[in-house]
Scaffold this motif. Structure first.
Motif, PDB file in Angstrom:
ATOM      1  N   UNK A 187      46.574  53.894  57.993  1.00 60.46           N
ATOM      2  CA  UNK A 187      45.596  52.927  57.531  1.00 60.46           C
ATOM      3  C   UNK A 187      44.351  52.876  58.380  1.00 60.46           C
ATOM      4  N   UNK A 188      43.333  52.186  57.846  1.00 62.96           N
ATOM      5  CA  UNK A 188      42.113  51.884  58.582  1.00 62.96           C
ATOM      6  C   UNK A 188      41.922  50.371  58.572  1.00 62.96           C
ATOM      7  N   UNK A 189      41.064  49.885  59.447  1.00 69.11           N
ATOM      8  CA  UNK A 189      40.892  48.452  59.536  1.00 69.11           C
ATOM      9  C   UNK A 189      42.143  47.812  60.114  1.00 69.11           C
ATOM     10  N   UNK A 190      42.460  46.593  59.666  1.00 65.55           N
ATOM     11  CA  UNK A 190      43.612  45.887  60.233  1.00 65.55           C
ATOM     12  C   UNK A 190      44.798  45.794  59.280  1.00 65.55           C
ATOM     13  N   UNK A 191      44.798  46.602  58.209  1.00 60.23           N
ATOM     14  CA  UNK A 191      45.844  46.461  57.186  1.00 60.23           C
ATOM     15  C   UNK A 191      47.229  46.757  57.741  1.00 60.23           C
ATOM     16  N   UNK A 192      47.381  47.853  58.530  1.00 63.43           N
ATOM     17  CA  UNK A 192      48.698  48.183  59.066  1.00 63.43           C
ATOM     18  C   UNK A 192      49.245  47.044  59.917  1.00 63.43           C
ATOM     19  N   UNK A 193      48.390  46.498  60.781  1.00 61.71           N
ATOM     20  CA  UNK A 193      48.846  45.441  61.687  1.00 61.71           C
ATOM     21  C   UNK A 193      49.209  44.176  60.922  1.00 61.71           C
ATOM     22  N   UNK A 194      48.363  43.760  59.975  1.00 64.43           N
ATOM     23  CA  UNK A 194      48.614  42.520  59.239  1.00 64.43           C
ATOM     24  C   UNK A 194      49.917  42.615  58.454  1.00 64.43           C
ATOM     25  N   UNK A 203      59.534  46.333  57.568  1.00 61.49           N
ATOM     26  CA  UNK A 203      58.381  46.115  58.432  1.00 61.49           C
ATOM     27  C   UNK A 203      58.733  45.073  59.495  1.00 61.49           C
ATOM     28  N   UNK A 204      57.771  44.799  60.348  1.00 63.34           N
ATOM     29  CA  UNK A 204      57.917  43.633  61.223  1.00 63.34           C
ATOM     30  C   UNK A 204      57.881  42.364  60.372  1.00 63.34           C
ATOM     31  N   UNK A 205      58.268  41.241  60.961  1.00 66.02           N
ATOM     32  CA  UNK A 205      58.259  39.972  60.234  1.00 66.02           C
ATOM     33  C   UNK A 205      56.814  39.523  60.005  1.00 66.02           C
ATOM     34  N   UNK A 261      53.208  46.923  59.823  1.00 66.63           N
ATOM     35  CA  UNK A 261      53.540  48.345  59.755  1.00 66.63           C
ATOM     36  C   UNK A 261      53.036  49.115  60.969  1.00 66.63           C
ATOM     37  N   UNK A 262      52.534  48.392  61.980  1.00 71.01           N
ATOM     38  CA  UNK A 262      51.950  49.051  63.149  1.00 71.01           C
ATOM     39  C   UNK A 262      52.916  49.130  64.315  1.00 71.01           C
ATOM     40  N   UNK A 263      54.206  48.990  64.069  1.00 69.49           N
ATOM     41  CA  UNK A 263      55.193  49.137  65.130  1.00 69.49           C
ATOM     42  C   UNK A 263      55.375  47.886  65.962  1.00 69.49           C
ATOM     43  N   UNK A 264      56.290  47.983  66.921  1.00 68.28           N
ATOM     44  CA  UNK A 264      56.627  46.821  67.739  1.00 68.28           C
ATOM     45  C   UNK A 264      55.453  46.327  68.575  1.00 68.28           C
ATOM     46  N   UNK A 265      54.649  47.278  69.058  1.00 72.13           N
ATOM     47  CA  UNK A 265      53.519  46.880  69.917  1.00 72.13           C
ATOM     48  C   UNK A 265      52.271  46.601  69.113  1.00 72.13           C
ATOM     49  N   UNK A 286      53.326  54.575  59.718  1.00 72.02           N
ATOM     50  CA  UNK A 286      54.645  54.024  59.413  1.00 72.02           C
ATOM     51  C   UNK A 286      55.339  55.043  58.526  1.00 72.02           C
ATOM     52  N   UNK A 287      56.518  55.524  58.920  1.00 72.05           N
ATOM     53  CA  UNK A 287      57.209  56.554  58.152  1.00 72.05           C
ATOM     54  C   UNK A 287      58.650  56.160  57.908  1.00 72.05           C
ATOM     55  N   UNK A 288      59.194  56.697  56.815  1.00 74.26           N
ATOM     56  CA  UNK A 288      60.602  56.473  56.488  1.00 74.26           C
ATOM     57  C   UNK A 288      61.067  57.616  55.597  1.00 74.26           C
TER      58      UNK A 288
END
Length: 763
Positions: free
Chosen positions: A466-473, A136-138, A476-480, A486-488
């Protein structure tokens, strides 16, 4: 008589009369016969020429009967061919019906083997799938500066509750004392316990989406308590709650108030998650503080409102009422809102997950909830059908709930692994269970840089939405920070039969098969469709089921044949047979019902052949049958130099190349049926060809018949032109000769008168 002496004039008149009589007789003969030449004496040339023409016309006329009979013979043969064609069409219909009926075998001959991991899209299968790792992102903690990497113990909620403290003490209604927690919300006018603005029956507060309703009177008891709700078991029992944050505060009456400020604060804490309620089957609500939580309170008139660690606090209600509690400076009957936000710290993530956010991992749902984990201190018991592990409850099938009040990054990673199959949880039926790591898998973790190391597992490629802010927190919401997924991909090995060959010798005259399994390029076979393309020309077909069982079977055309038999061929070979174990080629299993139906069709077909034989036998005229091998010769002229010979054919069933069928041998599968259809098509073409030949011959005969009729007319007309008399001329001649005869008689009479004068002298 010779002694009689006639005078010259008498004799001359007599001769003239005789000549006239002869001419008159000739004219009357011509009138009576219609001919000017009745004998060779009349006109030898014309007489014999006309006779020759008449004789030839008679000879040709005699041939017309034979030609007419020939026409009828041809018509009879043509009628027979038309009927035979219809019978052939009926036989085709029966054969096509056999093709359309149920295959005569419930199981066709086949060989099979199981290829581990094989699918229709990739027959090679897989030796194994390896779980790969995706980063994920840091993630940063809430430590000052925002550059400290998060750890597995970083909280998903805040490390400490949010807090709001009123700016100044709130006085009771009489203004003499500070408002206390035991002060009632309503009371007698002027009483020191009365809040400055009391709630009325039906008023509400909205707290974090939950509703607090104020009601006059007292809380229900016993069986009057609504199902699923409970009344506070402590204090004055003025709170009715559903255990999910919604409450009703019973005010009592003006004379006997019961609800206090503390009851109101308890209701607020229930809605925010600071406190929890466990409801018994008898409607008793046991209310207690969430683990480690500080309750909202009021002391010396100063209210302190606490949020939970799992969600920011939002209270909306009438402005005057909130001001009376010191929670807002707004006034009036309209609504005002108090917001209490949580604070991040080194023990929490730098961004906090919102209550109600979700993650969908490989089709399984992870829900984030503002509450202590069930089964913990003062929390409700674990619901039936779930088990708790850490700050997570799960259904054992990959669906989980992560509780924000104490949940950590480690709890999220656990929930993700449960959804992907990296970890498993076996319920024990009492709210617990056994957590284990799947064989050969490595649990997801967070590295020293603060990046989530998510294991994909081997069950499927990893997919997280995801819904809400879980992906971003969770980074997992990408560089931007705006990606919605999020896939692998899993790591996969080369197919288990990659590079192996499969061969089949020619099966029922088909093209021998020699295929190599690979990536589908350069002539290799990867998919089921590609394999079937190779097998089709050899009268074989393949299927594969969900367990990787590859089955190669005979097609419907050769359902009665056995793979690998001496008669049919189709022996299996190749390096694949040494790598995998193939079943022994099975023999086809007859379908009794289908074979009975096909046997009935055989009987119908044989009846058609009998009709073909009888129709061919009956297609005769005057004893001549061109469909039964007879020959027809037609003579068109009197010298027999012009003629037509028509050779007959034998068009019974055998002559047409059709043989009677045998039940259990013919029509048993599509190949046998197609063989019959081929023979029928050949017979049909033969009949059409013969019909064309007969039609051509019939045209020739009919043209020659018409020619002969016209020629007879020409000959007879020519003969008539040579011998026929002109009746007009002869009639005129007859009249003229009659007149001449009368004159001659008168002349003869005059000639005799001179002699009578001499006779008178002698008297």
């Amino acid at each position: 008589m010779s002694g009689i002496v006639l005078s010259s004039s008498v004799r001359q008149n007599l001769l003239s009369l005789q000549s006239t009589a002869d001419l008159l007789a000739t004219t009357q003969s011509r009138l009576s016969t219609g001919k000017s030449v009745n004998s060779a004496l009349d006109n030898p040339t014309n007489f014999f020429t006309a006779q020759s023409l008449d004789n030839r016309a008679s000879d040709i006329n005699n041939l017309l009967d034979g030609i007419a009979n020939g026409v009828q013979v041809l018509q009879a043969a043509n009628t027979g061919i038309t009927s035979l064609q219809k019978l052939i069409d009926s036989a085709k219909s029966i054969a096509n019906q056999a093709l359309q009926t149920t295959v005569g075998y419930s199981t066709k001959s086949n060989v099979s083997t199981t290829i581990s991991g094989a699918t229709a899209a990739d027959l090679r299968g897989t030796t194994s799938f390896a779980s790969s790792t995706a980063l994920s992102n840091v993630l940063y903690s809430g430590a000052a500066g925002g550059t400290t990497a998060a750890t597995a113990t970083s909280l998903l909620g805040s490390a400490a509750q949010g807090s709001f403290t009123a700016a100044a003490a709130v006085k009771a209604a009489d203004g003499s004392t500070n408002l206390a927690g035991t002060a009632t919300l309503i009371g007698t006018a002027g009483a020191a316990t009365l809040i400055g603005s009391s709630p009325s029956d039906g008023d509400t507060l909205t707290v974090n989406g939950h509703t607090i309703t104020f009601r006059a009177g007292i809380a229900p008891t016993g069986t009057s308590i609504p199902s699923g709700s409970g009344v506070n078991s402590a204090g004055d029992s003025s709170i009715l709650t559903d255990g999910n944050g919604n409450s009703t505060v019973y005010l009592g009456s003006t004379g006997t108030p019961v609800a206090t400020v503390n009851d109101l604060l308890t209701a607020v804490d229930l809605a925010s998650g600071v406190q929890t309620a466990s409801i018994s089957s008898t409607g008793v609500a046991t209310i207690g503080a969430a683990s480690g939580a500080t309750l909202s309170s009021i002391a010396a008139g100063i209210a302190t409102i606490k949020s939970s660690t799992g969600e920011d606090l939002s209270i909306t209600g009438k402005a005057d009422f909130l001001k009376a509690l010191g929670l807002t400076s707004a006034t009036g009957s309209g609504n005002a809102t108090l917001n209490v936000t949580r604070n991040t710290a080194s023990g929490s993530l730098g961004s906090l997950i919102q209550d109600g956010s979700t993650l969908n991992v490989d089709g399984h749902v992870i829900t984030f909830k503002n509450a202590p984990v069930p089964g913990s201190t003062n929390a409700p018991a674990v619901p039936s059908g779930l088990g708790a592990t850490g700050n997570v409850t799960t259904d054992g099938s990959g669906n989980s709930t992560v509780y924000l009040q104490a949940g950590t990054v480690a709890d999220v990673l656990k929930a993700i692994d449960l959804a992907s199959g990296v970890q498993t949880f076996t319920l024990n039926g009492s709210g617990g269970g056994t957590l284990a790591t799947a064989s050969g898998q490595i649990n997801s973790s967070i590295n020293a840089s603060g990046q989530l190391k998510l294991s994909t597992g081997v069950n499927a490629d990893l997919s997280v939405t995801g819904t809400g802010n879980a992906l971003a927190v969770l980074g997992l919401a990408g560089n931007t920070g705006s990606a919605t997924a999020f896939t692998a991909a899993r790591a996969s090995g080369v197919g288990g039969i990659n590079g192996k060959t499969l061969t089949f010798t020619s099966f029922n005259g088909g093209t021998a098969v020699n295929v190599t399994f690979g990536d589908g390029t350069n002539g290799t076979v990867k998919t089921l469709d590609q394999l079937n393309t190779s097998l089709q020309a050899n009268n074989l077909t393949a299927t594969i089921d969900a367990n990787g069982l590859l089955t190669v079977s005979a097609t419907n055309d050769y359902a009665s044949s056995t793979l690998g038999s001496t008669a049919a061929g189709g022996a299996i070979g190749g390096t694949l047979t040494s790598a995998l174990t193939f079943s022994t080629a099975s023999t086809p299993t007859q379908d009794a019902v289908a074979q009975t139906a096909r046997a009935n069709l055989v009987n119908q077909y044989n009846n058609i052949l009998n009709q073909i034989d009888s129709t061919a036998q009956d297609s005769s005229f005057n004893g001549v049958n061109l469909l039964n091998g007879d020959q027809l010769k037609l003579v068109f002229d009197e010298t027999a130099k012009s003629s037509l010979s028509i050779t007959g054919v034998t068009y019974n069933s055998k002559g047409l190349g059709l043989a009677s069928l045998t039940s259990g041998v013919d029509f048993i599968d599509n190949a046998a049926t197609n063989k019959v259809l081929t023979n029928l098509n050949t017979a049909s073409s033969t009949l059409r060809s013969e019909a064309s030949a007969l039609g051509s011959n019939l045209t020739i005969v009919q043209v020659r018949q018409d020619f002969n009729k016209n020629l007879i007319n020409v000959l007879q007309t020519g003969s008539s032109n040579l011998t026929l008399a002109d009746t007009n001329v002869e009639a005129a001649n007859s009249q003229a000769l009659s007149t001449r005869q009368s004159i001659a008689v008168s002349a003869l009479s005059l000639a005799n008168q001179s002699q009578q004068s001499v006779l008178q002298l002698l008297r």
